[in-house]
Design an enzyme around this catalytic site. Structure first.
Site, PDB file in Angstrom:
ATOM      1  N   LYS A  52     -26.087  36.511   7.075  1.00  0.00           N
ATOM      2  CA  LYS A  52     -26.770  36.266   8.344  1.00  0.00           C
ATOM      3  C   LYS A  52     -27.909  37.245   8.619  1.00  0.00           C
ATOM      4  CE  LYS A  52     -24.500  32.814  10.403  1.00  0.00           C
ATOM      5  NZ  LYS A  52     -25.153  31.633  11.014  1.00  0.00           N
ATOM      6  N   SER A 309     -20.359  33.934   1.091  1.00  0.00           N
ATOM      7  CA  SER A 309     -21.223  34.097   2.252  1.00  0.00           C
ATOM      8  C   SER A 309     -20.909  35.296   3.132  1.00  0.00           C
ATOM      9  CB  SER A 309     -21.189  32.825   3.111  1.00  0.00           C
ATOM     10  OG  SER A 309     -19.877  32.562   3.568  1.00  0.00           O
TER      11      SER A 309
END
Length: 415
Positions: A52, A309
């Site tokens: 992110k 991720s």
């Protein structure tokens, strides 16, 4: 080079002011298991332990280039996006106001404040994210700040696409397949768009949690569709509605290439990666690896990249993860036992248990006006086949029971 791939290259170069490229590591354990060349793109090793940071930084960079007077940014997030924005605010020396649900774990709140320092204020509003988001957007409009969206933003998508650029440079060739997790769709849309332009021969698989299949729903409806209910366990990917921009970038996807991973099976993968490889993954971060079971017959001899991720895992959740993993593997069951209220009945039941059967939960409510009492019992064992023997023996001995292991309603209140 197209405009998109060129801007992604620019974004990737700009990220080097913040952190080095994350490792692309061949995993021998997974490669041997699947008879393929399995590589892990370790986004759990960014400074904020998730991808992110890429999108938040890229969006902030481009906004600052367009309007240097913009010095106040706002977001709503319960986790990774908040940390990415806080880190970016500190880098640029700008103010950040981050709205988080009141129910956010203290560990995530503390990390967000640590990354942002004195430049970032955390505001706790609402028990659920929808209320938090509405409060953040309304406050942002009043203050004239810039709302930094977690995924449905072209600059955020472009930043996440930098993962694809790094994969191509590190691998030195086009991968046969890339496996991408999907929440709001920023990671999946960015990486797949970049790689489809520079390596059109690469195949893709997109992974969602069973309880948060927003991409699957959108593809079926032909537009972003809000799910009525969402299982929040995979908190990094439990999104009720895919973004408009991310859907536009993913509308080409064949629904057959969207894999739904059961939450309990993801727990098995998390425990396995921790115990075997020493890799700490959050539920969303484990999804791409977990999905390899679903494509095992399609990847033999191929080069496959799984984008890991994130690794923001609160170890206070480990007992729950282990519990769910054991239940999925069939090594732990819960049932309600109908126990005769006579002397020696409990001893008779205990004699049925095998040497590898362990009682993990036992609650007995004796009611003197009845001939039978109910026991909530949990049993762990080393081999799922042991339960077949146990249940068969219970029936022979006249012990009635009800297996509630996968009864969601009863499990929520009793287990």
């Amino acid at each position: 080079m197209t405009d998109f791939s060129a801007t992604v290259r620019t974004a990737t170069a700009a990220l080097r002011d913040l952190f080095p490229e994350t490792p692309l590591q061949r995993n021998d354990y997974l490669s041997d298991r699947y008879g393929a060349d399995i590589w892990l793109k370790r986004e759990d090793l960014t400074p904020v332990r998730s991808f992110k940071l890429r999108g938040a930084f890229n969006a902030m960079r481009k906004i600052r280039e367009r309007d240097p007077s913009q010095t106040h940014f706002v977001c709503a997030s319960a986790g990774n996006h908040a940390q990415g924005m806080a880190f970016s605010c500190r880098h640029y020396g700008v103010r950040g106001t981050i709205f988080m649900p009141i129910t956010t774990p203290q560990q995530k709140i503390a990390k967000t404040r640590a990354f942002g320092g004195d430049l970032v204020e955390v505001v706790l509003v609402g028990d659920y994210f929808d209320r938090t988001l509405a409060s953040a957007q309304a406050w942002c409009q009043e203050q004239g700040a810039y709302f930094l969206a977690p995924f449905d933003d072209d600059d955020v998508i472009e930043g996440q696409a930098s993962i694809g650029a790094e994969i191509m440079d590190q691998l030195g060739k086009a991968p046969d397949m890339v496996v991408l997790s999907v929440g709001g769709g920023g990671l999946a849309s960015g990486v797949s768009r970049f790689l489809r332009e520079v390596s059109p021969e690469t195949d893709f698989r997109f992974v969602e949690p069973t309880g948060g299949a927003s991409l699957k729903a959108a593809l079926g409806a032909g537009a972003p569709h809000r799910l009525e209910t969402v299982d929040s366990f995979v908190d990094g990917a439990a999104v009720a509605r895919l973004g408009d921009r991310t859907f536009a970038a993913l509308s080409w996807v064949n629904p057959e290439n969207v894999i739904l991973c059961p939450e309990d099976r993801i727990c098995v993968t998390m425990v396995e990666m921790l115990n075997v490889e020493g890799v700490v993954l959050e539920p969303a971060g484990a999804m791409a690896i977990d999905a390899l079971d679903d494509v095992a017959d399609q990847i033999a001899g191929k080069t496959v990249v799984c984008v890991v991720s994130g690794g923001n895992f609160d170890f206070e959740r480990l007992p729950e993860v282990k519990e769910r993993a054991q239940r999925f593997m069939g090594r732990k069951k819960y049932f309600i036992l109908r126990m005769p209220q006579r002397p020696g009945a409990l001893r008779d039941f205990l004699m049925i248990l095998g040497p590898d059967d362990d009682i993990a939960r036992f609650e007995y409510m004796k009611k003197s006006a009845r001939n039978f009492g109910s026991i909530l019992i949990g049993i762990e064992t080393t081999d799922p086949a042991n339960f077949e023997r146990l249940f068969a023996e219970m029936e022979v001995q006249g012990f009635g029971y009800r297996d509630i292991t996968h009864d969601a309603t009863l499990a929520e209140y009793l287990i």
